[in-house]
Design a protein around this motif. Structure first.
Motif, short mmCIF file in Angstrom:
data_model
loop_
_atom_site.label_atom_id
_atom_site.label_comp_id
_atom_site.label_asym_id
_atom_site.label_seq_id
_atom_site.Cartn_x
_atom_site.Cartn_y
_atom_site.Cartn_z
N LEU A 32 0.88 -1.09 0.15
CA LEU A 32 0.17 -0.02 0.17
C LEU A 32 0.95 1.31 -0.21
N LEU A 33 1.93 1.17 0.68
CA LEU A 33 2.82 2.48 0.75
C LEU A 33 3.31 2.81 -0.74
N ARG A 34 3.65 1.71 -1.54
CA ARG A 34 4.12 1.82 -2.81
C ARG A 34 3.07 2.12 -3.86
N HIS A 35 1.95 1.73 -3.58
CA HIS A 35 0.55 2.15 -4.40
C HIS A 35 -0.52 3.01 -4.34
N ASP A 36 -0.34 3.49 -2.76
CA ASP A 36 -1.20 4.32 -2.60
C ASP A 36 -0.65 5.92 -3.00
N HIS A 37 -0.44 6.41 -4.20
CA HIS A 37 0.16 7.40 -4.45
C HIS A 37 -0.59 8.74 -3.91
N ALA A 38 -1.81 8.64 -3.69
CA ALA A 38 -2.68 9.80 -3.23
C ALA A 38 -2.46 10.14 -1.82
N GLY A 39 -1.75 9.11 -1.13
CA GLY A 39 -1.72 8.96 0.25
C GLY A 39 -2.98 9.10 1.31
N CYS A 40 -3.75 8.23 0.68
CA CYS A 40 -5.00 8.27 1.51
C CYS A 40 -5.26 7.26 2.70
N TYR A 41 -4.29 6.54 2.91
CA TYR A 41 -4.40 5.48 4.00
C TYR A 41 -2.95 5.54 4.93
N ARG A 42 -3.58 5.60 6.15
CA ARG A 42 -2.69 5.87 7.25
C ARG A 42 -2.76 4.29 8.04
#
Length: 141
Positions: A32-42
């Motif tokens: 998720l850190l690699r693919h969540d380009h929008a930074g939606c997930y913490r």
């Protein structure tokens, strides 16, 4: 537990509570850190204060390592629904993950639980993911 111990989730973001000692779960976070380009997930490890507080606030056992929780603007989601929601939230081709909803939730969750029960045996355990300085803000604890 008091209300103030439950972390506030910023608008437009979601929090994923994961098992911080599970190799599979840590791999999921790295993915998720690699693919969540929008930074939606913490992220909050269930072994940390924020993760435990979120699990308890949503009626889940913070000592049950099979718990997987997503908290977003639409509420709380668990198990296979949470995974599908996270993947579709990545956008692009990941939205195709929504097709798994044709499989009844009971069947999807049965499969999820079967993997969750065996994941330590199959994948092992480790220490929590250590985020880079750039990723640090994405982790609650």
């Amino acid at each position: 537990m008091n209300e103030s111990s439950v972390p506030r989730i910023p608008s437009g973001q979601a929090v994923i509570v994961f098992d911080g000692i599970c190799v599979l779960c840590n791999g999921w976070v790295k993915f998720l850190l690699r693919h969540d380009h929008a930074g939606c997930y913490r992220f909050a490890a269930m072994q940390g204060a924020s993760g435990r507080a979120l699990l308890q606030a949503h009626g889940l056992d913070p000592d049950d390592p099979s718990s997987f929780l997503l908290v977003d603007a639409h509420g709380m989601h668990t198990d296979s629904d949470a995974i599908v929601r996270v993947l579709t939230g990545l956008g692009g081709g990941w939205k195709l993950a929504a097709l798994t909803k044709v499989v009844p939730r009971a069947l999807r969750d049965t499969l999820y639980r079967a993997v969750a029960r065996r994941r330590y045996r199959w994948f092992g355990t480790t220490s929590c993911t250590v985020p880079t300085p750039a990723q640090r803000a994405r982790f609650l604890d």
